[in-house]
Design a protein around this motif. Structure first.
Motif, PDB file in Angstrom:
ATOM      1  N   ARG A  73      29.908  33.929  36.198  1.00  0.00           N
ATOM      2  CA  ARG A  73      30.180  35.258  36.330  1.00  0.00           C
ATOM      3  C   ARG A  73      31.061  35.645  37.644  1.00  0.00           C
ATOM      4  N   GLN A  74      30.768  34.893  38.683  1.00  0.00           N
ATOM      5  CA  GLN A  74      31.430  35.299  39.907  1.00  0.00           C
ATOM      6  C   GLN A  74      32.873  34.776  39.906  1.00  0.00           C
ATOM      7  N   ASP A  77      34.918  37.104  37.427  1.00  0.00           N
ATOM      8  CA  ASP A  77      35.308  38.604  38.245  1.00  0.00           C
ATOM      9  C   ASP A  77      36.443  38.182  38.907  1.00  0.00           C
ATOM     10  N   THR A  78      36.381  36.966  39.701  1.00  0.00           N
ATOM     11  CA  THR A  78      37.757  36.737  40.689  1.00  0.00           C
ATOM     12  C   THR A  78      38.850  36.710  39.773  1.00  0.00           C
ATOM     13  N   GLU A  80      39.542  37.841  36.921  1.00  0.00           N
ATOM     14  CA  GLU A  80      40.120  39.401  36.314  1.00  0.00           C
ATOM     15  C   GLU A  80      40.529  40.158  37.143  1.00  0.00           C
ATOM     16  N   ARG A  81      40.072  39.937  38.426  1.00  0.00           N
ATOM     17  CA  ARG A  81      40.568  40.786  39.594  1.00  0.00           C
ATOM     18  C   ARG A  81      42.104  40.486  40.114  1.00  0.00           C
ATOM     19  N   GLU A  82      42.247  39.323  40.168  1.00  0.00           N
ATOM     20  CA  GLU A  82      43.356  38.634  40.840  1.00  0.00           C
ATOM     21  C   GLU A  82      44.380  38.227  39.846  1.00  0.00           C
ATOM     22  N   TRP A  83      44.032  38.053  38.513  1.00  0.00           N
ATOM     23  CA  TRP A  83      44.980  37.718  37.497  1.00  0.00           C
ATOM     24  C   TRP A  83      44.625  38.475  36.339  1.00  0.00           C
ATOM     25  N   THR A  84      44.156  37.796  35.173  1.00  0.00           N
ATOM     26  CA  THR A  84      43.642  38.725  34.148  1.00  0.00           C
ATOM     27  C   THR A  84      42.600  37.859  33.221  1.00  0.00           C
TER      28      THR A  84
END
Length: 258
Positions: A73-74, A77-78, A80-84
């Motif tokens: 999950r962590q 999240d990283t 999707e936040r930095e790439w997709t």
């Protein structure tokens, strides 16, 4: 630009072996790849190899212990936040521990199930809903031809891979029509740091690079199961058709456990 159907891939267990070779093969064909493993150094070595080779696709490291609760999950999240959200995810992290009858213990069974089965289920628990919300995605889980039938010294390893094969089959039935595709990867003997531990002659042993080529071919096919090398996979599949008593006699003789 990539000639493959994915712009971004994510591979676990990518510091060595099949995962490493597949990451480089994807990057060579223009796909960006996130490589995960427990240690940064092997991941960075993959990145440096890609840079030095002038590969078109970019490789980025993402340290991940797949057995840690909440790790997927962590990590997602990283990402999707930095790439997709990745188009392709290969859940490749796994381990092996040979166990003879004299060494039989429940601990290796639990340890291998934790990495080879439960950690993959943890990844699917996070990835499948995210891809379903998007309406598309592809996930491949690395099992093994050892999951076909019970083999000497593989009571722990083979059982963990058999459980994974069964789970992927069950999930793919329900995933049909959702836009999310699930595949299972069943390699034979591939030269990796894990197989280097084996103390027996491995039939039809192939290199990690050969495995990566077979894997990419399978990922772009319509097959649910990706298995290689071809002849050894056919041989292992034929063993599933044998009556139990005949199978036990043949395997005991063939593996030297007489």
């Amino acid at each position: 630009m990539s000639d493959l159907p994915w712009r971004l891939a994510w591979i676990t267990g990518a510091g060595t072996g099949i995962g490493r070779a597949t990451a480089l093969a994807l990057a060579e064909r223009g796909c960006d790849v996130l490589v995960s493993g427990r240690r940064y150094e092997p991941l960075n070595e993959v990145v440096q190899t890609a840079v030095e080779s002038g590969l078109e696709g970019r490789i980025r490291p993402l340290v991940l212990d797949v057995t840690r609760p909440g790790a997927y999950r962590q990590a997602l999240d990283t990402i999707e936040r930095e790439w997709t959200l990745p188009d392709l995810v290969i859940l490749n992290a796994g381990t092996h521990h040979a166990m003879t009858l004299d060494e039989f213990s429940v601990k290796p069974c639990r340890d291998l199930m934790e990495v080879n089965y439960f950690a993959v289920m943890s990844g699917l628990e996070v990835l499948v809903p995210a891809m379903r919300r998007r309406g598309r995605g592809q996930i491949a889980c690395t099992a093994s031809l050892a999951g076909y039938r019970g083999l000497p010294t593989a009571a722990a390893y083979g059982a963990s891979k058999a459980a994974l094969i069964n789970a992927c089959e069950a999930l793919q039935v329900e995933l049909q029509g959702t836009g999310v595709r699930l595949q299972v990867i069943n390699p034979g003997f591939v030269k990796t740091p894990l197989t280097d531990r084996n103390r027996f002659e491995m039939p039809q042993l192939i290199s990690a690079e050969e495995a990566a080529r077979a894997l990419l071919k399978g990922l772009t096919s319509n097959r649910f199961e990706i298995r290689f090398p071809r002849l050894f996979a056919l041989f292992m599949a034929s063993l599933k058709l044998l009556p139990d008593n005949l199978y036990f006699r043949l395997i005991k003789r063939g593996t030297g456990f007489e």
